[in-house]
Design an enzyme around this catalytic site. Structure first.
Site, PDB file in Angstrom:
ATOM      1  N   ASP A 392      83.258  11.442 -22.317  1.00  0.00           N
ATOM      2  CA  ASP A 392      81.916  11.743 -21.842  1.00  0.00           C
ATOM      3  C   ASP A 392      81.439  10.545 -21.025  1.00  0.00           C
ATOM      4  O   ASP A 392      82.008   9.458 -21.097  1.00  0.00           O
ATOM      5  CB  ASP A 392      81.008  11.977 -23.050  1.00  0.00           C
ATOM      6  N   ARG A 585      73.859   0.850  -7.481  1.00  0.00           N
ATOM      7  CA  ARG A 585      73.431   2.069  -6.794  1.00  0.00           C
ATOM      8  C   ARG A 585      72.295   1.702  -5.844  1.00  0.00           C
ATOM      9  O   ARG A 585      71.267   1.179  -6.270  1.00  0.00           O
ATOM     10  CB  ARG A 585      72.996   3.109  -7.806  1.00  0.00           C
ATOM     11  N   THR A 665      81.569  15.383 -17.877  1.00  0.00           N
ATOM     12  CA  THR A 665      80.152  15.091 -18.066  1.00  0.00           C
ATOM     13  C   THR A 665      79.286  16.246 -17.601  1.00  0.00           C
ATOM     14  O   THR A 665      79.666  17.001 -16.689  1.00  0.00           O
ATOM     15  CB  THR A 665      79.755  13.803 -17.310  1.00  0.00           C
ATOM     16  N   ASP A 667      76.470  15.594 -16.285  1.00  0.00           N
ATOM     17  CA  ASP A 667      75.601  14.968 -15.293  1.00  0.00           C
ATOM     18  C   ASP A 667      75.914  15.466 -13.888  1.00  0.00           C
ATOM     19  O   ASP A 667      76.912  16.134 -13.639  1.00  0.00           O
ATOM     20  CB  ASP A 667      75.762  13.451 -15.348  1.00  0.00           C
ATOM     21  N   ARG A 778      78.840  18.409 -14.277  1.00  0.00           N
ATOM     22  CA  ARG A 778      78.066  19.620 -14.510  1.00  0.00           C
ATOM     23  C   ARG A 778      78.837  20.635 -15.363  1.00  0.00           C
ATOM     24  O   ARG A 778      78.810  21.825 -15.114  1.00  0.00           O
ATOM     25  CB  ARG A 778      77.659  20.252 -13.181  1.00  0.00           C
ATOM     26  N   LYS A 784      84.263  21.673 -21.533  1.00  0.00           N
ATOM     27  CA  LYS A 784      84.946  20.445 -21.940  1.00  0.00           C
ATOM     28  C   LYS A 784      86.115  20.776 -22.861  1.00  0.00           C
ATOM     29  O   LYS A 784      87.227  20.256 -22.697  1.00  0.00           O
ATOM     30  CB  LYS A 784      83.970  19.506 -22.654  1.00  0.00           C
ATOM     31  N   ASP A 804      79.651  10.818 -27.623  1.00  0.00           N
ATOM     32  CA  ASP A 804      78.634  10.351 -28.567  1.00  0.00           C
ATOM     33  C   ASP A 804      77.562  11.388 -28.846  1.00  0.00           C
ATOM     34  O   ASP A 804      76.639  11.117 -29.611  1.00  0.00           O
ATOM     35  CB  ASP A 804      77.969   9.079 -28.037  1.00  0.00           C
TER      36      ASP A 804
END
Length: 1194
Positions: A392, A585, A665, A667, A778, A784, A804
């Protein structure tokens, strides 16, 4: 009621009536209790026995026990098998029960005891445990509480019935999301009477695993209201910045969407266990073959020589029946070829190596007081064979903290320091400063105090151009809700440097500039989206001046700058490259002053476009492009998405060990890519990074094929038809393909859904496995698990999943090894894991040290154990040809009993618990030592056959050398020395000494314990041998101690000791010769490293300062990632919180506000309100240390 039972079998829709348990219970919906234990008091015995009997050896010994109760074929008592069998089953059952009880107790502590909520019952709120929730109950949640079950939001403490939730455990995102209750239910507020009287009926979809979708209706007061995902709070979310809310339970326990995504627990076995089952079958075949040979030999012997003994041993049975009985007799005698103590010893070894993990201080995290924990004791050696790691991102690789590290303003860079001498900037001049904010460049504060226009304009833009919401419940106590943690970090930085964002309304933004409150009229928000990669605000300052402030990706902003900015742009570009090279970033800031007349005309056209029925998006985009041009460059920001300590170094070490890391992930793609570059998973040196983001199966397939062809240009188009050839009833292994160069693959969730379909999954797997790094963004929790299952299905490799949060549970359960990080997203991942610790960096020690050692020790143990028992058993086989195939044993019965229990048990256990080829330091220094484990080089079918051949040779030596030495010989006193008892004792002595010498050769690391076990076992052999062969024990039990005086009479002869020495030398000589020549001709990586370590003569490698090796010209596209359309919601007023308190103005020389709840380290912004690091003095990161060393070298 008949309909209920039919409905129950196949639930097509769910019907719920609020506050009516009797009605809801008729549907038999699941309760909120979740079963985490494998057993219960009724199923423990049968289920555990069933699991243990899946081990073929245990089933074999049960069958052997049945044979031994038959007197006609058994030459041994039945208790010699039943006692060890019961012991083995009991020890294993006790261990399994303890593991299950401990795991269940921990889960109950987390789920039942600690997590309470308030339930509405009889018009009053009562405190209840999670497990007592039922569908249809109305419950109250408070700020920072986990959502108990899937709830329909009824009301909240916030204006417009809004709630703020964090969904990190569901999708890995830490930015806050907003949900809103219906007005009809929101009006009830916290009125308990109204809530208790609420009798609305909900009709919704049945339980499913779709996290992003919900459909249903509410019927209340004869009116129907539509329900969607915006009205639902899912289990696993956390309530943030909301005092309280009430919700109606829709799904509970295993029916919640979170649990539907978790997958089923599977009984995990190591690859060695699976190989052992195959080998045990082979051993059974070998045992049957030997017994058949001996039975045939018995039949032949009975026909030719046996008839001569009928006068002494009269027999009525025919030869065939005698041979049949002999077959089963030898099955019992030769059963030591599969010793039952093997599995007991394996469990003890695994238990000991598990404790090493628990006791490892180098895997203890002092700040959170979290040690590493082996939550299972059966998978240790599997840690030494990992080929694929599925990780992750959020909370596993990162800390969920955004830090404002550096900036460039009008061509001047701030934040570059020599970190050995750094002291934090003193913000005491600003009473509203966040005390958790750290910055170390004092020149920036001086520039602020001097009133430099460019610096003020820089932070003014950060305070105005955002969609952050502010709340000030007490004077100076600011709470920010940022939909993106990046934006929170930027607004927090502006706050500390004197430009404090205080409040907003749909028409205004109020900030405090250097102690003076100013209210800006908010005229428009030009919202962010993935194509624009920028956002802008148009404001009018109190003096009436119109300005446009813009922030976004550098490539996008540069195209829209005024030509006069070319010189500043050059310098800023250099700074951006420098920031990006450190993995930060970046974001570029620009502004533009607007003409009042032009803006009035533009605003009219904007209004017309915003209400257009056709091509609305295109028309608005043209208007945005028109006004966002000829801007003036202000500068750039550099934010660090804070990685966990040592992540980049750990990934580098694992890559050297040929371990492939896939990041899975929830994200966004851009965020995942940025983290990939930050932690060196993706690098500029890669030949290419493929992006798969198509929206149809055909396009996804084409993108995968294009990537495959670029990596392997010689691949013929016809070879893409391989999936149909490989796929079949039994999946075959997909071999790795050779690729010239390094490549990366980034694929998003909707493309992955097509790629995981049965007709495309193999093509996706082949392309992905050719890449050095794979990032899936996404993705849902179920996806997963599907990715992990795909690799397990078609790759002959051991997988490990680490995460986690609750969104990682499914892949943790699916992988061969599941690792949970006890981090900030709760305990669900830890409770489902096999191993747990607090930091990702501990993974390298878990694998490269503990995993490798465990695998090496287990393989040495198995090779040696099979060697000593095969050798022991094969001697019986040779002896059968000299005893008329009568099933007589070559050894004394006492020796047979004690051989595995006393004489050889402790030495092999000592080797299996303490041996190491190199120590932990060198194991980490040379990660390549891990590769042989991935290839199963230490123990495989080939290694087993070599062991069997060695045993066959040794047994020949052990039988025929003593046989030749004692044949027709005489003792010193002239008496005959060639009797059965003397031969048996000499053979026993030769065998014991030989296996001890062989163990000494196998040992790489001698400890005091190993010396004690080896020499002690040899000493115990001679002590017990002389003791059991005494006159006293013979008188007590003549049949058990028949070898009276044999030891005293035999072992005092010099030729016996010469025989023992010659036998031991002949047995180990081939091994020594083979190892010597092999190490000279083709040394293994272990040989090379051990030789190098011996040459260096150092106990451990010298500590080396880790330096960042990444050099990148890539700049992140944008550092803010909130959802498209959020700006419209801000200006509409839907998401506004309470009005801020009227603030006082002016700066004060001393004192600070208590700060705001979301705190972070070094300008860190964490959207969940957690204390990240209470220390005031902050250690420099590895990035900063590298910069300091580099600058200091000039």
């Amino acid at each position: 009621k008949c309909n209920f039972s039919l409905y129950f079998l196949l639930e097509v829709e769910r019907k719920i009536r609020a506050n009516d348990r009797e009605y809801n219970s008729s549907f038999k919906y699941a309760t909120n209790s979740i079963k985490t234990s494998k057993y219960n008091p009724f199923t423990f015995l049968p289920l555990n026995l069933f699991e243990q009997l899946q081990r073929i050896a245990n089933a074999y010994f049960l069958f052997l026990l049945i044979l031994q109760v038959i007197p006609a074929i058994s030459s041994l008592s039945w208790f010699t098998t039943v006692v060890p069998l019961v012991l083995v089953l009991s020890v294993t059952a006790a261990k399994d029960a303890i593991d299950d009880i401990v795991s269940t107790h921990v889960t109950n502590c987390v789920v039942c005891s600690r997590r309470k909520f308030f339930s509405l019952f009889h018009n009053r709120l009562i405190s209840e445990k999670w497990m007592n929730v039922q569908v249809g109950d109305i419950i109250q949640l408070e700020n920072n509480q986990f959502v108990t079950a899937d709830l329909f939001l009824l009301s909240s403490s916030e204006p417009l019935n809004l709630v703020y939730i964090e969904t990190a455990e569901l999708d890995g995102e830490t930015n806050l999301k907003v949900k809103q209750a219906l007005t009809v239910t929101g009006d009830m507020g916290d009125n308990l009477e109204a809530l208790a009287a609420f009798n609305g009926e909900v009709c919704c979809e049945p339980p499913n695993n779709r996290l992003d979708r919900f459909t249903g209706t509410l019927t209340f007061d004869s009116q129907k209201y539509s329900l969607d995902n915006e009205r639902v709070l899912l289990r696993g979310c956390t309530l943030r910045n909301t005092d309280w809310c009430f919700g109606l339970v829709l799904f509970a326990g295993p029916e919640t969407k979170l649990m539907q995504n978790c997958g089923k627990s599977t009984f995990k076995r190591t690859s060695i266990d699976r190989l052992m089952n195959v080998l045990v079958l082979f051993i059974f075949g070998l045992l049957a073959l030997m017994c058949i040979i001996l039975a045939v030999g018995n039949g032949i012997w009975e026909n030719h020589a046996g008839s001569k003994f009928n006068a002494f041993l009269p027999r009525e049975e025919n030869t065939v029946f005698l041979a049949f009985l002999t077959f089963w007799s030898y099955i019992i005698i030769l059963n030591t070829v599969v010793p039952i103590s093997l599995y007991v010893s394996m469990e003890v070894i695994r238990l000991g190596n598990s404790y090493y993990i628990n006791w490892d201080r180098n895997m203890y995290h002092a700040r959170t007081d979290t040690p590493a924990e082996a939550r299972t004791t059966t998978l240790n050696e599997e840690l030494g064979q990992i080929k694929y790691i599925f990780s992750d991102k959020t909370g596993t690789l990162t800390q969920n903290i955004m830090t404002f590290n550096k900036c460039s303003i009008n061509g001047k860079s701030y934040g570059d320091l020599v970190y050995q001498e750094m002291t934090p900037v003193d913000f005491s001049f600003n009473r509203l400063a966040d005390p958790k904010f750290f910055f170390y460049d004092h020149t920036l504060v001086e520039a602020i105090k001097l009133g430099l226009p460019d610096v003020h304009a820089f932070f003014r833009l950060l305070a105005l151009c955002h969609t952050v919401m502010a709340e000030e419940k007490r004077e100076g106590d600011l709470v920010y809700q940022a939909q993106s943690p990046d934006e929170g970090a930027l607004v927090t930085a502006a706050r500390n440097f004197g430009f404090v964002f205080r409040s907003r309304s749909p028409e205004t933004v109020t900030i405090e500039e250097m102690g003076i409150q100013r209210s800006y009229e908010l005229l428009a928000i030009l919202d962010f989206n993935n194509v624009r990669k920028r956002m802008s605000v148009i404001v009018r300052n109190p003096e009436g001046k119109l300005s446009l402030y813009c922030k976004g990706a550098d490539t996008i902003i540069y195209e829209r700058l005024h030509p006069s900015c070319s010189e500043v742009m050059k310098v800023t570009t250099e700074h951006l490259n420098e920031f990006a090279g450190e993995g930060l970033r970046t974001l570029v800031l620009a502004y533009k002053d607007l003409d009042e007349e032009y803006f009035s005309e533009w605003k009219q056209r904007h209004h017309e476009s915003s209400v257009a029925l056709e091509d609305r998006e295109e028309k608005l985009e043209k208007l945005y492009e028109e006004i966002e041009k000829d801007m003036m460059l202000i500068g750039a920001t550099a934010i660090e998405d804070k990685l966990q300590d040592g992540v980049a170094q750990t990934i580098e070490q694992l890559a050297k060990a040929e371990i492939k890391i896939w990041v899975l992930t929830g994200d966004k793609q851009e965020t995942a890519e940025n983290i990939g570059y930050s932690c060196n998973l993706l690098r500029e040196e890669m030949n290419d990074v493929f992006i798969v983001a198509a929206n149809s199966p055909k396009e996804v397939r084409q993108e995968l094929r294009d990537a495959h062809l670029k990596m392997c240009p010689d691949t013929e188009q016809d070879k893409f038809l391989i999936p149909e050839i490989i796929l079949g009833n039994t999946p075959k292994v997909v071999q790795d393909e050779n690729v010239n160069g390094e490549y990366g693959l980034v694929i998003n969730g909707h493309s992955l859904a097509f790629a995981l379909e049965s007709n495309m999954e193999l093509e996706f797997l082949r392309t992905a496995c050719m890449c050095k790094t794979v990032i899936c963004c996404r993705v849902t929790p179920l996806q997963k698990a599907q990715v992990v299952e795909l690799v397990k299905k078609y790759k002959k490799a051991v997988t490990l999943a680490i995460g986690d949060g609750a969104n990682d549970v499914s892949m943790i359960k699916a992988a061969h090894i599941g690792v949970g990080i006890s981090g900030q997203e709760g305990m669900q991942a830890v409770l489902s894991s096999d191993f747990s610790f607090a930091q990702f960096r501990f993974l390298q020690r878990l694998l490269l040290v503990h995993g490798r050692w465990s695998y090496l020790r287990m393989c040495k143990f198995l090779r040696y154990f099979f060697y000593k028992n095969f050798t022991f058993t094969f001697v019986h086989f040779w002896y059968a040809f000299f005893c008329g195939f009568s099933a007589q044993t070559v050894y004394d019965e006492g020796f047979i009993t004690l051989y595995n229990l006393v004489y050889t048990a402790l030495p092999v256990l000592g080797m299996s618990l303490f041996d190491q080829d190199v120590n932990a330091g060198w194991s980490l220094e040379y990660p390549q030592l891990y590769v042989p484990g991935q290839l199963s080089q230490y123990f495989s079918k080939r290694a087993f056959m070599m062991c069997a051949l060695h045993s066959w040779y040794s047994s020949l030596v052990l039988f025929f050398v003593p046989y030749a030495a004692t044949y027709d010989t005489a003792r010193d006193d002239g008496k005959d020395g060639a009797d059965y008892q003397s031969f048996a004792l000499i053979t026993q002595t030769c065998l014991t000494v030989t296996v001890c010498v062989q163990l000494g050769l196998d040992l790489s690391y001698w400890t005091v314990v190993n010396h004690l076990f080896v020499w002690g076992s040899l000493g115990m052999f001679f002590i017990l041998t002389f003791t059991m062969y005494t006159d006293g024990l013979f008188r007590l039990h003549p049949s058990f101690f028949a070898f009276i005086g044999t030891a005293r009479n035999c072992l005092n002869q010099p030729n016996v000791w010469l025989t023992v020495a010659l036998t031991a030398i002949l047995c180990v000589l081939p091994v020594v010769a083979y190892r010597f020549f092999y190490s000279q001709i083709s040394p293994t990586i272990n040989d090379k490293v051990r030789y190098k370590v011996c040459q260096m003569k150092e106990p451990a490698p010298r500590p080396r300062r880790t330096r960042l090796t990444r050099r990148s010209t890539r700049r992140s596209g944008y550092a803010f990632s909130h959802a498209h359309g959020y700006g419209d919601l801000v200006t509409s007023g839907r998401f506004l919180r309470r009005h801020a308190l009227t603030p006082s103005t002016g700066l004060i020389p001393t004192g600070r506000s208590p700060g705001f709840k979301p705190t972070g380290r070094s300008a860190g912004y964490s959207p969940v309100g957690r204390e990240q690091n209470p220390k005031q003095k902050v250690e420099p990161t590895s990035l900063q240390m590298f910069r300091a060393v580099k600058d200091g070298s000039f």
